[in-house]
Design an enzyme around this catalytic site. Structure first.
Site, PDB file in Angstrom:
ATOM      1  N   ARG A  51       0.877  -1.183   0.000  1.00 24.40           N
ATOM      2  CA  ARG A  51       0.000   0.000   0.000  1.00 24.40           C
ATOM      3  C   ARG A  51       0.907   1.224   0.000  1.00 24.40           C
ATOM      4  O   ARG A  51       2.123   1.125   0.062  1.00 24.40           O
ATOM      5  CB  ARG A  51      -1.032  -0.019   1.141  1.00 24.40           C
ATOM      6  N   GLY A  52       0.272   2.402  -0.063  1.00 27.18           N
ATOM      7  CA  GLY A  52       1.052   3.625  -0.241  1.00 27.18           C
ATOM      8  C   GLY A  52       1.149   3.893  -1.740  1.00 27.18           C
ATOM      9  O   GLY A  52       1.448   2.982  -2.529  1.00 27.18           O
ATOM     10  N   ALA A  53       0.893   5.152  -2.123  1.00 25.52           N
ATOM     11  CA  ALA A  53       0.746   5.469  -3.548  1.00 25.52           C
ATOM     12  C   ALA A  53       1.937   5.018  -4.418  1.00 25.52           C
ATOM     13  O   ALA A  53       1.741   4.293  -5.405  1.00 25.52           O
ATOM     14  CB  ALA A  53       0.467   6.962  -3.698  1.00 25.52           C
ATOM     15  N   ARG A  88      -7.254  -0.522  -6.879  1.00 22.13           N
ATOM     16  CA  ARG A  88      -7.532   0.498  -5.853  1.00 22.13           C
ATOM     17  C   ARG A  88      -7.787   1.818  -6.578  1.00 22.13           C
ATOM     18  O   ARG A  88      -7.042   2.167  -7.496  1.00 22.13           O
ATOM     19  CB  ARG A  88      -6.376   0.659  -4.851  1.00 22.13           C
ATOM     20  N   GLN A 199      -2.107   2.480  10.025  1.00 25.67           N
ATOM     21  CA  GLN A 199      -0.821   2.519   9.311  1.00 25.67           C
ATOM     22  C   GLN A 199       0.214   3.339  10.073  1.00 25.67           C
ATOM     23  O   GLN A 199       1.412   3.097   9.942  1.00 25.67           O
ATOM     24  CB  GLN A 199      -0.989   3.113   7.910  1.00 25.67           C
ATOM     25  N   ASP A 240      -1.939  10.836  -1.952  1.00 29.49           N
ATOM     26  CA  ASP A 240      -2.266   9.795  -2.934  1.00 29.49           C
ATOM     27  C   ASP A 240      -2.590  10.384  -4.291  1.00 29.49           C
ATOM     28  O   ASP A 240      -2.531   9.699  -5.311  1.00 29.49           O
ATOM     29  CB  ASP A 240      -3.443   8.950  -2.441  1.00 29.49           C
ATOM     30  N   ASN A 250      -5.409  12.630   0.594  1.00 29.77           N
ATOM     31  CA  ASN A 250      -4.559  11.721   1.381  1.00 29.77           C
ATOM     32  C   ASN A 250      -5.430  10.962   2.384  1.00 29.77           C
ATOM     33  O   ASN A 250      -6.657  11.147   2.430  1.00 29.77           O
ATOM     34  CB  ASN A 250      -3.453  12.525   2.090  1.00 29.77           C
ATOM     35  N   LYS A 251      -4.812  10.133   3.167  1.00 29.97           N
ATOM     36  CA  LYS A 251      -5.513   9.270   4.132  1.00 29.97           C
ATOM     37  C   LYS A 251      -6.537  10.059   4.955  1.00 29.97           C
ATOM     38  O   LYS A 251      -6.273  11.174   5.392  1.00 29.97           O
ATOM     39  CB  LYS A 251      -4.458   8.617   5.038  1.00 29.97           C
TER      40      LYS A 251
HETATM   41  O1  MRU Z   1      -4.475   3.335   2.274  1.00 29.67           O
HETATM   42  P1  MRU Z   1      -2.992   3.489   2.191  1.00 29.67           P
HETATM   43  O2  MRU Z   1      -2.254   2.899   3.341  1.00 29.67           O
HETATM   44  O3  MRU Z   1      -2.452   3.038   0.854  1.00 29.67           O
HETATM   45  O4  MRU Z   1      -2.789   5.071   2.260  1.00 29.67           O
HETATM   46  C1  MRU Z   1      -1.502   5.613   2.202  1.00 29.67           C
HETATM   47  C2  MRU Z   1      -1.489   7.069   2.349  1.00 29.67           C
HETATM   48  O5  MRU Z   1      -2.495   7.730   2.480  1.00 29.67           O
HETATM   49  C3  MRU Z   1      -0.154   7.734   2.203  1.00 29.67           C
HETATM   50  O6  MRU Z   1      -0.092   8.888   2.973  1.00 29.67           O
HETATM   51  C4  MRU Z   1       0.044   8.111   0.737  1.00 29.67           C
HETATM   52  O7  MRU Z   1      -0.125   6.992  -0.080  1.00 29.67           O
HETATM   53  C5  MRU Z   1       1.365   8.704   0.488  1.00 29.67           C
HETATM   54  S1  MRU Z   1       2.596   7.446   0.443  1.00 29.67           S
HETATM   55  C6  MRU Z   1       4.129   8.052   0.212  1.00 29.67           C
END
Ligand code: MRU
Length: 356
Positions: A51-53, A88, A199, A240, A250-251
């Site tokens: 996970r993470g963009a 996703r 996370q 993201d 973002n999250k």
């Molecule tokens: O749902 P996730 O864990 O994939 O969400 C991740 C985030 O929101 C991060 O802040 C974002 O992807 C930036 S990662 C460098």
């Protein structure tokens, strides 16, 4: 970065297999998992083993390599690319990486397609590492200035995990922190727990611990009072999807933290590689916001007294729950965007000044 003193990246290719660290098992178990075909890659993204963009973009790129290994056929490749993009919805890096790969692969001779795909996936990965490193060097200047003025530990608040586990190495929001720490600047990180999947607690605190960076996990609602008490010097978060007007998706919960930072005059920075910029969508209401299974809210997983992983229900059995995974922070609340090319204002002018 390091886990138990050993250098790792989050994804790599070995013997026709993609290797990942299964992030659904962290922090209690460290498991390296093999992705052997494109469905494994799709599943790893949708279940958030990765996970993470930036990392889901890299996984999608390698997913196309696996698709070619499985069946060197154009219609299978096209179907794989659609399925990967759908795995996703919110992070733009997924589509960005698949589009970049397909641009290289369409029209290529089937004898050479695998090599071209593998080279491009590796290029995406290496580029992300160098972009994140530059984000760190650019963000370091901000932390250095605060440290010089304050002459004491710099307290940085972050949300979710925009650390190296969300990228290939270094991270985005954490890269300036790692660079500051390596330079001997004293930093302490307030880590938002980041419900419902935690996370922050499970991944950000874990990776900061492994690098020896002092950090404290806080409940998501705690940041406001810490800001009022002067215990936060700056916030850095990831993104993201960043719109060309500087709005940042973002999250979930990032927006509320930005509002509290604005109210308390605390700098609120967003760190991103250019692969996270969406130059097409102009209105944040058009960003597809992922809604995940409500079980992520109603159940929690952890170690029981016998050190066994258990999942338990914490809500009333009859209650409904809603699990939106992202929100949008309008550009007006963002002090600056820290990118691989420098720091700019969160605006069309700022982003175009660096990237177009
Ligand atoms: O749902 P996730 O864990 O994939 O969400 C991740 C985030 O929101 C991060 O802040 C974002 O992807 C930036 S990662 C460098």
């Amino acid at each position: 970065m390091k886990i138990e003193g050993k250098e790792y990246r989050t994804i790599w290719f070995e013997n026709n297999t993609v290797k990942i660290i299964d992030q659904t098992k962290l922090p209690h178990q460290f498991i390296i998992k093999d992705l052997k075909n494109v469905n494994d890659a799709i599943n790893a993204i949708s279940t958030m083993e990765v996970r993470g963009a930036p990392l889901i973009g890299a996984t999608a790129a390698y997913g196309l390599v696996l698709s070619i290994i499985e069946k060197n056929d154009l219609s299978f490749l096209k179907k794989s690319s659609e399925d990967l993009i759908a795995s996703r919805p919110t992070a733009i890096n997924l589509k960005w990486a698949v589009d970049r790969m397909m641009k290289k692969l369409l029209g290529v001779n089937s004898n050479e397609i695998l090599k071209i795909a593998l080279d491009e996936a590796k290029a995406i990965v290496e580029e992300d590492v160098s972009f994140c490193q530059n984000i760190g060097l650019n963000g370091l200047n901000i932390i250095e200035k605060i440290a010089e003025k304050k002459k004491d530990t710099v307290n940085i608040l972050t949300h979710c995990n925009a650390g190296w586990l969300a990228t290939i190495d270094w991270g985005t929001a954490t890269s300036p922190i790692y660079h500051a720490h390596k330079k001997g600047i004293k930093v302490h990180v307030w880590v938002d727990e980041t419900r419902p999947r935690n996370q922050g607690a499970n991944l950000t605190s874990y990776e900061l611990n492994e690098e020896g960076i002092p950090n404290t996990i806080i409940a998501d609602n705690t940041g406001g009072i810490l800001m009022q008490r002067g215990q936060v010097d700056m916030c850095i978060v990831g993104t993201d999807r960043t719109l060309s007007n500087g709005d940042v998706c973002n999250k979930i919960g990032t927006y509320l933290k930005a509002l509290a930072a604005k109210d308390n005059d605390i700098p609120f920075y967003v760190a991103l590689p250019s692969s996270t910029i969406d130059w097409n969508i102009k209105d944040h209401k058009k960003i597809p916001i992922e809604e995940r299974n409500s079980e992520e809210l109603s159940h929690v997983e952890g170690l029981d007294k016998n050190n066994k992983l258990q999942k338990v229900l914490i809500y009333p059995q009859k209650s409904k729950a809603m699990n939106l995974a992202f929100d949008v922070t309008p550009a007006k609340y963002i002090t600056g965007l820290i990118t691989e090319k420098g720091i700019c204002e969160a605006s069309e002018q700022g982003l175009k000044g660096l990237f177009k």
